[in-house]
Design an enzyme around this catalytic site. Structure first.
Site: not given
Ligand code: F6P
Length: 534
Positions: A196, A202, A254-255, A340, A371, A500
């Site tokens: 987003k 990452e 995002g979620r 979240e 199990h 972060k």
């Molecule tokens: O973990 C925090 C967060 O901002 C989530 O809310 C989001 O889904 C994720 O990181 C990834 O964010 P982006 O889509 O901006 O890379």
């Protein structure tokens, strides 16, 4: 007495309620269940009674659930800490007329959906190619909301998949991208960078690595990249051509984003028609949520049962147990969706929450979990409300013995949790084995199940794209209802920021480029990691 104290008193009294005893009411299963379409939500195996449910509904009314719901669907900026509307529901709406700042957002939503569909068709048909030919594999690079929904959906709808193989890379651990990319023909691989913000460390690190790996085998790696983001500027900086960039607006969290361009890997796997069915299922749940009275409204009931168990009865965790291998990643998806969204100790107005925030959510598919951790669910000292799910028919091997065993196991677990096994029965069992005296007593006590443990069961005919859309939207709205009643903002996530920020500062400490002082524990850990590399 406030409703909260009334309900707390009811929860105290419910400690002595026998769930089995409640079935003296021959209509309990009917009265404590609700249907929508082909979904049945059974919450009869709980201590909830009519008066408790009324009080919980009054709590929802007192929190102005109806008004807040209208505000969300109407595009009001209910995400107050970020000044944003919350309109993931617009992504699955088939008509027009959703306004943000006076502008109808629906033409843009439909135009983007059409663009994704065109691109998906090109990839699936072989019209879009990599250097080595038609696309055989897609690698989606994203994390959190840009990963968990599509991962879950691709597995849930695997029986409908007839497109390229879709893989997911999320963890910054290099092992993840290395293992996923290994063995792929990169000349026939499409990489989607899904973020987003297009700043998530990452994702950007993995995207860079993917580009480097691709550059070793193809002349122009950028051609085999697509991006999904709200930032056209950043995707351009990364070098992805605008024609393969699919945007969305900041009013999609995002979620909550897999209904739009973040769902591209799902569409590539199952095709646009199935994807649209998935959207239509969610839209049907949206309509149910908006139009059905609270007493028979599935998301509302799911939320109220959850709050009864967590906020009032004090059960701190919630197990989600799909007896559906295709929903294996649902618990992981729900961990982000629920924790979240509702893992917050501050109310919308900045005051401290007077009750506990959302519960810990966890789970695994049945029968595997049986199990592993069910021992604790049955005989551990903590009560863990269980949310079972099961289809009448499997997607693979249909009505085979596999499925009958699966369903029987699901029903057996909720039954066992409720009925338990008394000491008397256990003694009889041991006597039948020929045990006597102290040894009989000792062995019998190990075989007692306390029972009276609550569970709910969601039952459905078969996991189709339409039904899967309904189920995901059901959980989304459940989270919304719980958030409204708690008075929190379910749509921000400030709690993920501090870690972060500190990670950015710690990276140069680890590499030795910075000697910024740390706390004693962190310094010792850094020293160990550095020494191990010498
Ligand atoms: O973990 C925090 C967060 O901002 C989530 O809310 C989001 O889904 C994720 O990181 C990834 O964010 P982006 O889509 O901006 O890379």
């Amino acid at each position: 007495m406030t409703l909260w104290t009334t309900l707390a008193a009811k929860a105290e009294a419910a400690k002595d309620t026998s769930i089995v005893g409640l079935f003296d009411d021959a209509d309990r299963a009917k009265n404590f269940s609700a249907r929508f379409g082909s979904l049945l939500f059974d919450y009869s195996k709980t201590t909830l009674q009519a008066d408790t449910l009324e009080a919980l509904i009054a709590l929802a009314e007192e929190a102005d659930l109806v008004g807040r719901r209208k505000a969300m669907f109407g595009g009001e900026k209910i995400n107050e800490t970020e000044g944003r509307a919350v309109l993931h529901t617009a992504l699955r709406r088939s008509d027009v007329g959703v306004y943000v700042d006076g502008e109808d957002v629906m033409p843009g939503v439909h135009a983007t959906l059409d663009r994704i569909e065109t691109f998906a068709n090109e990839v699936r048909s072989g019209a879009f190619t990599g250097q080595g030919g038609s696309i055989t594999d897609v690698v989606n690079i994203g994390i959190g909301g840009s990963d968990l929904g599509p991962v879950m959906a691709c597995q849930a709808l695997a029986s409908y998949s007839d497109g390229p193989r879709v893989h997911f890379v999320s963890n910054v651990d290099g092992a993840h991208i290395a293992q996923v990319m290994r063995g792929l023909d990169l000349t026939r691989t499409l990489v989607i960078v899904a973020s987003k913000t297009f700043t998530t460390i990452e994702t950007m690190t993995n995207a860079q690595t993917a580009r480097d790996m691709m550059a070793e085998v193809v002349d122009d790696p950028a051609v085999q990249f697509a991006a999904v983001s709200t930032s056209a500027e950043k995707t351009a900086e990364f070098g992805i051509a605008a024609e393969r960039v699919f945007g969305f607006e900041d009013w999609v969290g995002g979620r909550y984003s897999m209904w739009g361009p973040i769902g591209l890997p799902i569409m590539l796997a199952v095709g646009p028609a199935n994807f649209r069915e998935f959207l239509a299922g969610a839209e049907a749940m949206d309509t149910h949520f908006q139009e059905t009275p609270l007493r028979s409204n599935l998301p509302v009931l799911l939320a109220l049962v959850g709050m009864w168990h967590h906020q009032f009865c004090g059960h701190t965790t919630r197990a989600v147990l799909p007896y559906d291998q295709q929903l294996a990643r649902l618990p992981a998806y729900l961990q982000q969706l629920e924790m979240e969204s509702n893992g917050k100790g501050v109310a919308m107005d900045g005051s401290s929450l007077e009750t506990v925030s959302g519960p810990v959510v966890w789970g695994e598919p049945g029968t595997n979990g049986q199990h592993a951790f069910y021992q604790l669910i049955h005989q551990g000292t903590a009560v863990i409300p269980c949310e079972f799910m099961v289809a009448a028919e499997g997607n693979e091997m249909g009505r085979s013995r596999h499925h009958q065993l699966l369903a029987a196991n699901c029903l057996a677990q909720s039954q066992a949790l409720m009925l338990g096994r008394s000491l008397e029965t256990a003694r009889e069992m041991m006597a039948a084995k020929g045990l006597e005296g102290d040894e009989l007593e000792r062995q019998a006590r190990h075989r007692v199940f306390p029972g009276n443990r609550p569970s709910t069961t969601l039952v459905y005919p078969k996991l189709t794209p339409h039904l899967f859309g309904q189920i995901v939207a059901l959980y989304e709205h459940r989270v919304f209802v719980e958030g409204v009643i708690l008075g929190i903002n379910s749509f921000d996530q400030w709690g993920v920021e501090l870690g972060k920020e500190l990670a950015i500062k710690l990276e140069p400490v680890l590499t030795g480029e910075s000697d910024a002082p740390q706390d004693g524990s962190t310094e010792a850990l850094v020293a160990f990691l550095q020494d191990a590399l010498r």
